[in-house]
Design a protein around this motif. Sequence first.
Motif, PDB file in Angstrom:
ATOM      1  N   LEU A 153      98.658 -15.859  54.521  1.00  0.00           N
ATOM      2  CA  LEU A 153      99.957 -17.064  55.576  1.00  0.00           C
ATOM      3  C   LEU A 153     100.968 -16.307  56.338  1.00  0.00           C
ATOM      4  O   LEU A 153     101.284 -16.770  56.535  1.00  0.00           O
ATOM      5  N   MET A 155     110.370 -14.712  56.650  1.00  0.00           N
ATOM      6  CA  MET A 155     109.203 -16.277  56.995  1.00  0.00           C
ATOM      7  C   MET A 155     108.266 -16.546  56.232  1.00  0.00           C
ATOM      8  O   MET A 155     107.861 -17.227  55.328  1.00  0.00           O
ATOM      9  N   THR A 166     100.417 -14.605  59.717  1.00  0.00           N
ATOM     10  CA  THR A 166     100.648 -15.453  60.064  1.00  0.00           C
ATOM     11  C   THR A 166     101.813 -16.271  60.851  1.00  0.00           C
ATOM     12  O   THR A 166     101.910 -16.467  62.059  1.00  0.00           O
ATOM     13  N   VAL A 167     102.414 -15.977  59.642  1.00  0.00           N
ATOM     14  CA  VAL A 167     103.838 -16.260  60.770  1.00  0.00           C
ATOM     15  C   VAL A 167     105.427 -15.587  60.910  1.00  0.00           C
ATOM     16  O   VAL A 167     106.164 -15.701  60.882  1.00  0.00           O
ATOM     17  N   MET A 195     106.497 -19.273  52.977  1.00  0.00           N
ATOM     18  CA  MET A 195     105.415 -19.505  53.046  1.00  0.00           C
ATOM     19  C   MET A 195     104.690 -18.912  52.288  1.00  0.00           C
ATOM     20  O   MET A 195     103.554 -19.524  52.072  1.00  0.00           O
TER      21      MET A 195
END
Lengths: 69, 250
Positions: A16, A54, A19-20, A58
């Motif tokens: 995760l 970020m 991806t961010v 997440m």
Amino acid sequence: MNKVTFNVDRCKGCGLCVTVCPKKIISLSSTNLNQKGYHPAEITDMSKCIACAMCATMCPDTVIKVEKE
Amino acid sequence: MVVFDRPKALSDVPLHYCPGCTHGIVHRLVAEAIDDLGVVDKTVGIAPVGCSVFAYNYFECDMIEAAHGRAPAVATGVKRTNPDTVVFTYQGDGDLAAIGTAETVHACARGENLTIIFINNCIYGMTGGQMAPTSMPGQVTTTSPYGRDRKIQGSPIRVCEMLSTLDGVAYAERVSVDCPKNVLHAKKAIKKAFQNQIDKKGLSIIEVLSTCPSNWGKSPIESLEWLRNEMMPYYPLGVYKDIDAKEEDK
């Protein structure tokens, strides 16, 4: 330099954080395995990190610590 | 300067959840809210039955494990006998919306001064992916192998909308943890739900749209996409009730 540290053995390799990341500098390790047997996340180029946190926001396992210089 | 670190109210132990399960994010948000309000010493959490059954291992506050679905009833007892404590329940959709519907609805109807964190991931996780009252129409689960059929199993329950009609509810909001922006918003909502309790405003419920990669049969990243594309249109995010809101905002 900004610093991101991973508690590697807590990482479950869910991806995760990968991806961010706005700078796309996180990837799952293709060579290393951690204690649990997952490919942990790692930073490819720390100098590009902007300490936006970020990835840490997440992360379901609170693996990541972010420090800004 | 440390920008982000583990909240103190979250125990420093590995979580047992599957890779990519958003329970971990919500646990952290609850711990951050407890830290921010400085109430860890007087907080009592009520753990449910379901994947988050071990939640009592993960918080530094006092925790009680309730029977399946009975967390709001246990929380009522704790709060009424110790009104100075901050009591929250942490429940999944099988716990809150199926076996615990009666306890939930009546705790809301009585307007108990509690905080309920409700994880909606459209499935029973711990027991192996059975259909929940919140499963989406057409969703394939182990007990709906041809997809949930509205004619047979009915439509999914929108919990926030349902509970917001009850007078005892002070604050009902549905949030999501699918992207950093929504996670930060969810944190605000959870903090407000705790603050409401400290201010003795009544019951606050935060529904968190969450994922279950293992039982949905998807990767963690595909799961977040499914949440956005399938769940969010049926379960719109937003505030369903807020007694603080000004008249013109309603």
